[in-house]
Design a protein around this motif. Structure first.
Motif, PDB file in Angstrom:
ATOM      1  N   LEU A   1       0.827  -1.210   0.000  1.00  0.00           N
ATOM      2  CA  LEU A   1       0.000   0.000   0.000  1.00  0.00           C
ATOM      3  C   LEU A   1       0.861   1.259   0.000  1.00  0.00           C
ATOM      4  N   HIS A   2       0.533   2.173  -0.895  1.00  0.00           N
ATOM      5  CA  HIS A   2       1.216   3.466  -0.933  1.00  0.00           C
ATOM      6  C   HIS A   2       0.480   4.434  -0.008  1.00  0.00           C
ATOM      7  N   TRP A   3       1.207   5.078   0.903  1.00  0.00           N
ATOM      8  CA  TRP A   3       0.562   6.055   1.786  1.00  0.00           C
ATOM      9  C   TRP A   3       1.420   7.301   1.914  1.00  0.00           C
ATOM     10  N   GLU A   4       0.773   8.390   2.294  1.00  0.00           N
ATOM     11  CA  GLU A   4       1.469   9.673   2.462  1.00  0.00           C
ATOM     12  C   GLU A   4       0.959  10.370   3.714  1.00  0.00           C
ATOM     13  N   SER A   5       1.824  11.161   4.321  1.00  0.00           N
ATOM     14  CA  SER A   5       1.458  11.892   5.528  1.00  0.00           C
ATOM     15  C   SER A   5       1.762  13.375   5.316  1.00  0.00           C
ATOM     16  N   THR A   6       0.803  14.230   5.653  1.00  0.00           N
ATOM     17  CA  THR A   6       0.966  15.674   5.451  1.00  0.00           C
ATOM     18  C   THR A   6       0.546  16.409   6.725  1.00  0.00           C
ATOM     19  N   GLY A   7       1.349  17.359   7.156  1.00  0.00           N
ATOM     20  CA  GLY A   7       0.983  18.180   8.310  1.00  0.00           C
ATOM     21  C   GLY A   7       1.339  17.526   9.632  1.00  0.00           C
ATOM     22  N   ALA A   8       0.989  18.231  10.699  1.00  0.00           N
ATOM     23  CA  ALA A   8       1.291  17.748  12.053  1.00  0.00           C
ATOM     24  C   ALA A   8       0.089  18.017  12.944  1.00  0.00           C
TER      25      ALA A   8
ATOM     26  N   ASP B   1      -3.026  15.977  15.619  1.00  0.00           N
ATOM     27  CA  ASP B   1      -3.744  14.713  15.780  1.00  0.00           C
ATOM     28  C   ASP B   1      -3.894  14.053  14.406  1.00  0.00           C
ATOM     29  N   PRO B   2      -3.696  12.735  14.341  1.00  0.00           N
ATOM     30  CA  PRO B   2      -3.773  12.090  13.024  1.00  0.00           C
ATOM     31  C   PRO B   2      -5.195  11.866  12.543  1.00  0.00           C
ATOM     32  N   VAL B   3      -5.374  12.014  11.219  1.00  0.00           N
ATOM     33  CA  VAL B   3      -6.649  11.659  10.582  1.00  0.00           C
ATOM     34  C   VAL B   3      -6.333  10.790   9.370  1.00  0.00           C
ATOM     35  N   LEU B   4      -7.002   9.660   9.300  1.00  0.00           N
ATOM     36  CA  LEU B   4      -6.813   8.721   8.192  1.00  0.00           C
ATOM     37  C   LEU B   4      -7.940   8.921   7.187  1.00  0.00           C
ATOM     38  N   MET B   5      -7.580   9.084   5.929  1.00  0.00           N
ATOM     39  CA  MET B   5      -8.561   9.358   4.882  1.00  0.00           C
ATOM     40  C   MET B   5      -8.681   8.131   3.974  1.00  0.00           C
ATOM     41  N   ILE B   6      -9.907   7.681   3.747  1.00  0.00           N
ATOM     42  CA  ILE B   6     -10.125   6.478   2.931  1.00  0.00           C
ATOM     43  C   ILE B   6     -11.001   6.849   1.729  1.00  0.00           C
ATOM     44  N   MET B   7     -10.423   6.726   0.541  1.00  0.00           N
ATOM     45  CA  MET B   7     -11.094   7.208  -0.665  1.00  0.00           C
ATOM     46  C   MET B   7     -12.053   6.165  -1.245  1.00  0.00           C
ATOM     47  N   GLY B   8     -12.872   6.612  -2.172  1.00  0.00           N
ATOM     48  CA  GLY B   8     -13.930   5.777  -2.741  1.00  0.00           C
ATOM     49  C   GLY B   8     -13.525   5.022  -3.997  1.00  0.00           C
ATOM     50  N   LEU B   9     -14.520   4.492  -4.656  1.00  0.00           N
ATOM     51  CA  LEU B   9     -14.368   3.571  -5.776  1.00  0.00           C
ATOM     52  C   LEU B   9     -13.403   4.077  -6.853  1.00  0.00           C
TER      53      LEU B   9
ATOM     54  N   ILE C   1      -3.267  11.529   6.865  1.00  0.00           N
ATOM     55  CA  ILE C   1      -2.683  10.336   6.250  1.00  0.00           C
ATOM     56  C   ILE C   1      -3.623   9.860   5.147  1.00  0.00           C
ATOM     57  N   THR C   2      -3.114   9.856   3.911  1.00  0.00           N
ATOM     58  CA  THR C   2      -3.891   9.347   2.775  1.00  0.00           C
ATOM     59  C   THR C   2      -3.195   8.095   2.244  1.00  0.00           C
ATOM     60  N   PHE C   3      -3.953   7.245   1.594  1.00  0.00           N
ATOM     61  CA  PHE C   3      -3.334   6.064   0.968  1.00  0.00           C
ATOM     62  C   PHE C   3      -4.158   5.628  -0.235  1.00  0.00           C
TER      63      PHE C   3
END
Lengths: 67, 258
Positions: free
Chosen positions: B4-11, B13-21, B42-44
């Motif tokens: 899985l490719h993931w990226e982290s931006t900013g500083a 509290d963490p928020v994980l983003m899960i994209m759609g179809l 955090i996006t992936f």
């Protein structure tokens, strides 16, 4: 379906889901303990299959329960 | 194996983003700059999409939720706010149910609970999604506009839609992965268990959404005990293109749930 039967079926599905979860976790724990490939990869793959086949079964049963 | 490719931006509290179809993590391009002012975002790319790879083209939302937890592990995050959009919202529901200790709060955008109680889109939308897998990426992106955006956006913000499409085409996805994600969405069924989600939840939906009818948001908000419902009038499925200010609202929700 009577509410009582519905509750019993729901409890059975939940128990099966828990069993799938435990089985998957056990396979992953065993895989982490293995010192060599490809045995580790094979065990991780069977853990994934256990989870995914179980998920399809459980989704299907819940679909029927909700209908 | 699944990579899985993931990226982290900013500083923060963490928020994980899960994209759609079919969309990569890059499709969060409007939202990441807003949320990353105060949060670690955090996006992936979901399995099989963008720069992520999958061993098998057989997906379930359960498996995709476990992938999301792997991303949290890799990022060294024990507990995060979670924002799932459309299919990503279904994955976020599974994540909150399978790994409740990892979810601080939840935003469910333009998604449905699954199962026979979910409200299906109209026949024209279903026919389009069946056809879409056999279309070229560019043709599919253009043809999806009437379904993804509300009438006001199509009338007043053609530039925004063009920019969305340009970015979406930067990460085309294989047909197999698209079909596998469609199967995952079709099998998804959390309706009964939504009552078990304890995390504070914001349910967001566009009133004009044709892909996932707005009635689904009402069902989800009714069943999750600590849910609040926010309907965006005039917005369609891709509401953040039409209502960019909603990202500030989401940031405030996460801040309040911290």
């Amino acid at each position: 379906m009577s509410p009582r039967v519905d509750e019993l079926l729901e409890a059975a599905v939940n128990a099966y889901e828990d069993l799938i979860r435990r089985s998957t976790d056990l396979q992953r724990t065993l895989a982490r303990g293995l010192p060599f490939e490809p045995a580790r990869a094979v065990l991780n793959a069977t853990a994934d299959l256990t989870r995914d086949i179980g998920a399809v079964q459980i989704s299907g049963v819940r679909w029927l329960l909700d209908s | 194996m699944t990579a899985l490719h993931w990226e982290s931006t900013g500083a923060g509290d963490p928020v994980l983003m899960i994209m759609g179809l079919g969309l990569s993590g890059g499709a969060w391009w409007r939202t990441v700059p807003v949320l990353s002012r105060s949060l670690r975002v955090i996006t992936f790319d979901n399995r099989g999409v963008g720069r992520s790879r999958a061993r098998l083209h057989s997906y379930t939302t359960e498996a995709m939720a476990d992938d999301a937890v792997s991303v949290l592990d890799a990022a060294g995050v024990e507990r995060a706010h979670v924002y799932g959009f459309s299919l990503g919202g279904m994955v976020a529901q599974q994540l909150a149910l399978r790994h409740p200790a990892r979810v601080r709060s939840l935003v469910l955008g333009a998604t449905h609970p699954g199962g026979p109680r979910a409200v299906r889109p109209d026949a024209e939308v279903i026919a389009f999604f069946r056809r879409r897998a056999s279309m070229s990426a560019k043709a599919a992106a253009q043809a999806s506009v009437p379904f993804n955006y509300g009438p006001r956006c199509r009338r007043e913000h053609k530039d925004r839609i063009a920019e969305d499409i340009r970015r979406r085409l930067a990460h085309p996805f294989p047909e197999q992965a698209y079909r596998a994600q469609m199967v995952a969405a079709a099998l998804h069924n959390c309706y009964r268990r939504l009552t078990r989600i304890e995390a504070p939840t914001l349910v967001l939906h566009g009133r004009e959404d044709r892909v996932v009818p707005v009635a689904n948001a009402e069902i989800i908000a009714e069943r999750i005990p600590r849910a609040e419902l926010r309907i965006l009038e005039d917005a369609g499925h891709l509401y953040s293109t039409e209502e960019p200010d909603v990202d500030d609202e989401i940031a405030r929700f996460f801040a309040g749930a911290a």
